[in-house]
Design a protein around this motif. Structure first.
Motif, mmCIF file in Angstrom:
data_model
loop_
_atom_site.group_PDB
_atom_site.id
_atom_site.type_symbol
_atom_site.label_atom_id
_atom_site.label_comp_id
_atom_site.label_asym_id
_atom_site.label_seq_id
_atom_site.Cartn_x
_atom_site.Cartn_y
_atom_site.Cartn_z
ATOM 1 N N ASN A 121 -17.325 10.976 49.454
ATOM 2 C CA ASN A 121 -16.671 10.568 50.696
ATOM 3 C C ASN A 121 -17.539 10.747 51.929
ATOM 4 O O ASN A 121 -17.024 10.745 53.043
ATOM 5 N N GLU A 122 -18.855 10.916 51.746
ATOM 6 C CA GLU A 122 -19.774 11.088 52.870
ATOM 7 C C GLU A 122 -19.366 12.270 53.748
ATOM 8 O O GLU A 122 -19.547 12.265 54.964
ATOM 9 N N LEU A 123 -18.861 13.285 53.095
ATOM 10 C CA LEU A 123 -18.391 14.486 53.777
ATOM 11 C C LEU A 123 -19.580 15.350 54.192
ATOM 12 O O LEU A 123 -20.443 15.667 53.387
ATOM 13 N N ASN A 143 -21.479 14.087 48.154
ATOM 14 C CA ASN A 143 -21.271 14.009 49.591
ATOM 15 C C ASN A 143 -22.572 14.322 50.316
ATOM 16 O O ASN A 143 -23.655 14.247 49.726
ATOM 17 N N ASN A 173 -25.440 16.787 46.632
ATOM 18 C CA ASN A 173 -25.301 16.883 48.076
ATOM 19 C C ASN A 173 -26.688 17.078 48.680
ATOM 20 O O ASN A 173 -27.691 16.688 48.087
#
Length: 873
Positions: A121-123, A143, A173
Motif C-alpha cells: 500500500n506504499e505505506l 511497502n 520494504n
C-alpha cells in the motif's frame, strides 16, 4: 399494597430491560457489526482513499449493504460480530495514490482485531502506536517503510499492546541498518520475515536468538555480512530458516543445525561462504524437506561422502547444491540421493561432477518437476527413457556436458516446459516424438550440438516461445513442421503452419541456404537470429509482419537488393544487424523512423550515396529507459511448478526454477564491432550498449553535422567509405562516445580541437585520410592515442607524430610551385664559387712554391724561354 406496587415496578423494569435487550440483539442481528466499528471503517476508508481515491466502494452509503461484516476485505467474528480481520491488500497501489502514512488511532475502534494485512500500500509509516491487544498477525510487506515506528515505543508498553503478536511480516520494504532491538522483545513471535530490505548489521541479528518460540525466520536478500551467528542453534522450535541473498562469509558451522531437529526448510543460497561443509551433519534432521545452497560457491568445499555416516533420516523434496567444489577429487554425484524418493527439484549445476548421467534419479523419483545437471562433465549417451510417469516434469536441463548420441525416445510423452540439451555432442535428426508430443514446450534449446538433416515435416509445438537451434548443421527449408499452431495458412504450393506464441527464434550458423518462406508469420516474435545461414534474395516482405520485433539479426548471409521501406514500421526494433550481405542502394530515410534503435550495423555491404542527416532522430537509448525487458525471460523464468511449494504462515517459501542455457546465465546476445574488435554484448552490458556501424560501404559526400546530436551513442564507425569534407565540429557533442572510427576515407581539414572534451573516448582513429594541420592537444583521452590513430595523413603535425608544426618546418613541408628552378639555379652558383675558390688557392700555392725554391723557379723560366720561341713560330 406497597409490596405489590414494588413488585409491579420491578416487573416493569425487568420487562423493559428485556425488550431493550431484544431490540439491541435484533438491531445488531440485522445490521451485523457494531456501529462504532462501522464508523471506524468509514474513517479508515477516507484515509486510505486520500486524496482522491475510490477504493472500497462497498463500504458505506445508503444503497450499499449496511452490515459492515459483509463489506469487502472485512471479516467479523460469527458470534460477537466484532471485526477480527482486515485484508487491505494493494488498495492504494492499484489506485495509484502514492505514499501514505496511517494514523494508528483510526484502528482504535477495532478492539478484537487479530489480523491486519496492509500488503503493498506504499505505506511509509504509522502515526502513533498500534494499541491492538488482540493482534496476532501484522503484515506490512511490500511497502516503503524505512524504520519500524509502530514498534518504537514498545518497551514502555510491554505487556499491554501487541503482546500477543505471533506473525510479523516486514518483507520487501526499505528498512536499513540494524535489525530493531525491539523485535527481540516480542517473545510470542513465531514467524518473522525481514527479507528484501537493506539491513546490514550482522551483530544486530543476534538479538533474534532471544525469540525462543520462533518457528519461521526469513532475513533473506539484505546486505548482512560476517559469520553466521552460532546462537541460531538456540532456536530449537525453528522449522524454516532463510538466510539467502546476503553477504555471509566464513564457514558454515557443522554444529549450527545439530539441535534444530524440527527444521524443514534451509536456504543458504547466494552468500560468500568458504571453507568446508560436511553435508552429512544434516542426516539426522528427519523433517528436512528443502535444502538450498545455490549461487556462486566456488570457495566452498562440500562433502557428501562420509564413510561413517548412515543413510539420512529425511526425504528431500528440493535439493539445490550448485557452483561449489563438490566431493573433492572424486567429484561424484552425492550417493545419498539414491535413497531419496520424493524429490521434486534437483539442481546440481556447475559442480564439475564426472561420470554417467544418473538415470536412477529419474527412475526413483517419478514426481520430479525440475532436473538440472548442466555445466558438469557427465559423459555417455542419454541411455534412459522419460515416460508418462514423469507427468509433473516441466524443466529438464543437462546442457554443457559431454553427452553424445541422439535424443532418447519417450521424451515426447511428458509435458515439458523447458528442454535444454545445448552445448553437448548430440547428433542425429530432431525426433518426431519430441516435436509431436511436447505440446506444452515453451523453451527448446539445442544450440551448439551436431544435429543435422532437414527440419521436420510435422510438429505440434503450439506453445513454443523460445527456440534455439543455432550452431548445428541443419539444412533445407524452415517448413510448417517447425512452426505449427491451430491456424493454417496457404501460401503458394507450400503451407507454413504458424505459432502465435513464439517470441525467440535462433537458427544462426546453420546451412539453411534459402530465403525466408513467404508465409513466415509469427506475430509475437521479439528476437529473430538468422545470421550465417547463406540466406539469399531480397530481405523478404514477410518480416514486415513482425511488429513486436526487438532484435533482427541477418548478419553474414547473401541478401541482395535494397533495404525495404517497410523497415520503418518496426518501431519496437532495438537492434538491426545487416552486416556482411550484398545489399546496395542508398541508406533509406525509413531507417530514421526507428526511434527506439540502440544498435544498427549496416557494414560490409555495397550501400552508396550520402549518409542521411535524419539519422540524428535515432536516439540510441537516450529516451529508452527499458531495453529488452523480456530478454531475460530466456534464462530467469518464473517456474510453473505445480505440485510442490513449502507452506508458511506468512508467505509461501518456494524455490523458483532458474532457466539456463549453459553454465552461465547468458542473456540475449548481440554481436557488434566496436573498438576494432568484434564483441558479443550480453547480460547487463547489452542494455547500456549503443552503436552505429556504416563502415566498408561506398558512401560518399560529407559527414552530416546532425550526427553530432547523438549524445548517447557509445560507438560510431564510418570507416572504409569515400566520405569527403571535414570532420563536423558538432562531434564534440558526442559526450557518451567511446569508440569513433573515421579511417580510410577522404576527409580534409583539421581535427576539431574541442574533441578533447570527449572524456569517454577510448578508441579513436582518423588514419588514411587527407587531414592537415595541428593535432588536438594531448589532454584527457587524446593523451592516450598513439601515432597509428593518425597515420596516412602526411599533412598532420604535432604529437604523437614525429612532425613539428613550427613555421620553418611548415615552409619546408609546403614549398612553392617554382621550387625546382630555384633549386637548379642555387646549385649552379654554388658550383662556380666552389670552382673559383679552388683555382685561386692552387695558383697562389704554386707561386709560393716557386718563390721559395730557386732551382724549380730557374727551371720554369728556362722552359718558358725555350718554348716561347716555338710559340711565336
Amino acid at each position: 399494597m406497597g409490596a405489590v406496587t414494588s413488585g409491579l415496578y420491578n416487573a416493569i423494569i425487568l420487562y423493559a430491560s428485556f425488550l431493550w435487550l431484544l431490540l439491541v440483539v435484533g438491531y445488531y442481528g440485522c445490521l451485523g457489526c457494531l456501529e462504532d466499528e462501522r464508523v471506524g471503517l468509514l474513517n479508515l476508508k477516507a484515509s486510505i482513499n486520500h486524496p482522491n481515491g475510490t477504493a472500497l466502494s462497498s463500504w458505506g452509503g445508503d444503497t450499499i449493504v449496511a452490515d459492515c461484516c459483509q463489506w469487502e476485505c472485512v471479516t467479523c467474528d460469527n458470534k460477537t460480530k466484532r471485526v477480527i480481520q482486515l485484508d487491505l491488500i494493494y488498495i492504494r497501489s492499484i489506485e495509484g495514490l502514492g505514499n501514505w502514512s496511517l494514523n494508528a488511532s483510526l484502528l482504535l475502534p477495532f478492539h478484537q482485531l487479530q489480523i491486519l494485512n496492509l500488503y503493498g500500500n506504499e505505506l511509509t509509516g504509522f502515526q502513533g502506536l498500534l494499541r491492538l491487544k488482540k493482534l496476532r498477525v501484522l503484515n506490512v510487506e511490500g511497502n516503503d517503510l524505512t524504520t519500524i515506528p509502530v514498534l518504537s515505543a514498545l518497551p514502555s508498553l510491554k505487556g499491554r499492546y501487541l503482546s500477543k503478536l505471533e506473525v510479523l511480516d516486514l518483507d520487501d520494504n526499505g528498512l536499513m541498518g540494524s535489525v530493531p532491538s525491539i523485535i527481540s522483545t516480542l517473545n510470542r513471535l513465531k514467524s518473522l520475515s525481514l527479507g528484501y530490505n537493506n539491513l546490514n548489521d550482522s551483530l544486530s541479528i543476534e538479538g533474534l536468538c532471544k525469540l525462543s518460540d520462533l518457528e519461521e525466520l526469513d532475513i533473506s536478500h539484505n546486505g548482512i555480512d560476517g559469520n553466521l551467528p552460532p546462537c541460531f542453534n538456540n532456536l530449537t522450535s525453528l522449522r524454516t530458516l532463510d538466510l539467502s541473498g546476503n553477504n555471509f562469509n566464513g564457514t558454515i558451522p557443522s554444529s549450527l543445525f545439530s539441535s534444530l531437529k524440527l527444521l524443514q526448510y534451509i536456504s543458504l543460497s547466494h552468500n560468500s561462504f568458504e571453507g568446508s561443509f560436511d553435508f552429512t551433519t544434516l542426516f539426522n534432521l528427519s523433517k528436512l524437506e528443502v535444502f538450498d545452497l545455490g549461487g556462486d560457491n566456488k570457495n566452498l568445499k562440500v562433502e557428501t561422502e562420509n564413510s561413517t555416516s548412515q543413510h539420512p533420516l529425511f526425504q528431500l523434496r528440493t535439493f539445490r547444491l550448485s557452483e561449489c567444489v563438490l566431493n573433492g577429487e572424486s567429484r561424484v554425484i552425492p550417493s545419498f540421493l539414491s535413497n531419496q524418493y520424493e524429490l521434486r527439484i534437483v539442481d546440481l549445476r556447475n559442480n564439475g561432477i564426472i561420470g554417467d548421467i544418473p538415470t536412477w534419479l529419474l527412475v526413483n523419483n517419478s514426481k520430479l518437476e525440475s532436473f538440472s545437471l548442466s555445466g558438469n562433465q557427465l559423459r555417455g549417451p542419454l541411455a534412459f527413457e522419460l515416460n508418462a510417469k514423469h507427468a509433473d516434469m516441466s524443466h529438464f536441463d543437462i546442457s554443457s556436458n559431454l553427452i553424445q548420441g541422439e535424443i532418447p525416445p519417450g521424451i515426447g510423452s511428458i509435458l515439458l516446459w523447458l528442454l535444454d540439451l545445448s552445448n553437448n555432442n548430440l547428433s542425429g535428426l530432431l525426433p518426431q516424438h519430441l516435436l509431436r508430443g511436447c505440446i506444452s514446450l515453451r523453451f527448446l534449446i539445442l544450440s551448439n550440438n551436431n544435429f543435422d538433416g532437414n527440419f521436420p515435416a510435422e510438429s505440434n509445438l503450439t506453445s513454443l516461445s523460445h527456440l534455439f537451434l543455432d550452431n548445428n548443421s541443419f539444412s533445407g527449408k524452415i517448413s510448417r513442421g517447425l512452426l505449427k499452431s491451430s491456424t493454417l495458412e496457404m501460401c503458394y504450393a507450400d503451407r507454413l503452419l504458424q505459432t502465435w506464441e513464439l517470441q525467440l527464434l535462433d537458427l544462426s550458423s546453420n546451412k539453411l541456404g534459402m530465403s525466408i518462406p513467404p508465409c513466415f508469420n509469427l506475430s509475437n516474435m521479439m528476437f529473430l537470429h538468422l545470421q550465417s545461414n547463406e540466406l539469399t534474395g531480397d530481405i523478404p516482405n514477410v518480416l514486415s509482419r513482425l511488429t513486436s520485433l526487438f532484435i533482427l539479426d541477418l548478419n553474414d548471409n547473401k541478401f541482395w537488393g535494397t533495404i525495404p521501406p517497410w523497415i520503418g514500421s518496426l518501431t519496437s526494433l532495438r537492434v538491426l544487424l545487416l552486416r556482411g550481405n550484398e545489399l546496395h542502394g542508398s541508406i533509406p530515410l525509413d531507417l530514421c523512423r526507428l526511434r527506439s534503435i540502440r544498435m544498427m550495423d549496416l557494414s560490409h555491404n555495397n550501400f552508396s550515396g550520402s549518409i542521411p542527416p535524419c539519422l540524428n532522430n535515432l536516439t540510441f537509448g537516450a529516451q529508452d529507459g527499458i531495453f529488452l525487458t523480456t530478454a531475460g525471460s530466456r534464462f530467469w523464468v518464473g517456474s510453473p511448478l505445480a505440485t510442490y511449494s513449502y507452506g508458511s504462515q506468512i508467505s509461501v517459501f518456494s524455490l523458483a526454477t532458474e532457466i539456463h542455457s549453459g553454465p552461465s546465465n547468458e542473456a540475449e546476445k548481440v554481436d557488434f564491432t566496436t573498438k576494432w574488435r568484434f564483441e558479443s554484448y550480453e547480460g547487463k552490458v547489452l542494455p547500456i550498449m549503443s552503436g552505429m556501424d556504416l563502415s566498408w560501404n561506398n558512401l560518399t559526400g560529407s559527414i552530416p553535422p546532425e550526427l553530432g546530436d547523438l549524445r548517447e551513442i557509445h560507438s560510431m564507425n564510418l570507416s572504409g567509405n569515400h566520405l569527403t569534407g571535414s570532420i563536423p565540429e558538432t562531434f564534440s557533442n558526442l559526450k557518451a562516445i567511446e569508440s569513433l572510427d573515421l579511417s580510410h576515407n577522404m576527409l580534409i581539414g583539421q581535427i576539431p580541437p574541442r574533441m578533447i572534451e570527449l572524456n569517454n573516448l577510448t578508441a579513436f582513429t582518423v588514419a588514411y585520410n587527407d587531414l592537415s594541420g595541428k593535432l588536438p592537444e594531448r589532454n584527457a583521452q587524446f593523451a592516450t592515442f598513439e601515432e597509428s590513430s593518425y597515420e596516412g595523413n602526411p599533412l598532420l603535425c604535432g604529437l604523437p607524430l614525429n612532425r613539428s608544426c613550427s613555421p620553418a618546418r611548415a615552409a619546408l613541408k609546403t614549398p612553392p610551385a617554382n621550387s625546382d628552378n630555384e633549386e637548379k639555379e642555387s646549385w649552379e652558383v654554388s658550383f662556380l664559387w666552389s670552382f673559383g675558390g679552388s683555382f685561386g688557392v692552387a695558383f697562389l700555392g704554386i707561386i709560393a712554391f716557386l718563390y721559395f725554391n730557386s732551382y724549380y723557379r730557374e727551371l720554369l723560366f728556362y722552359f718558358i724561354a725555350k718554348n716561347l720561341t716555338f710559340l711565336r713560330l
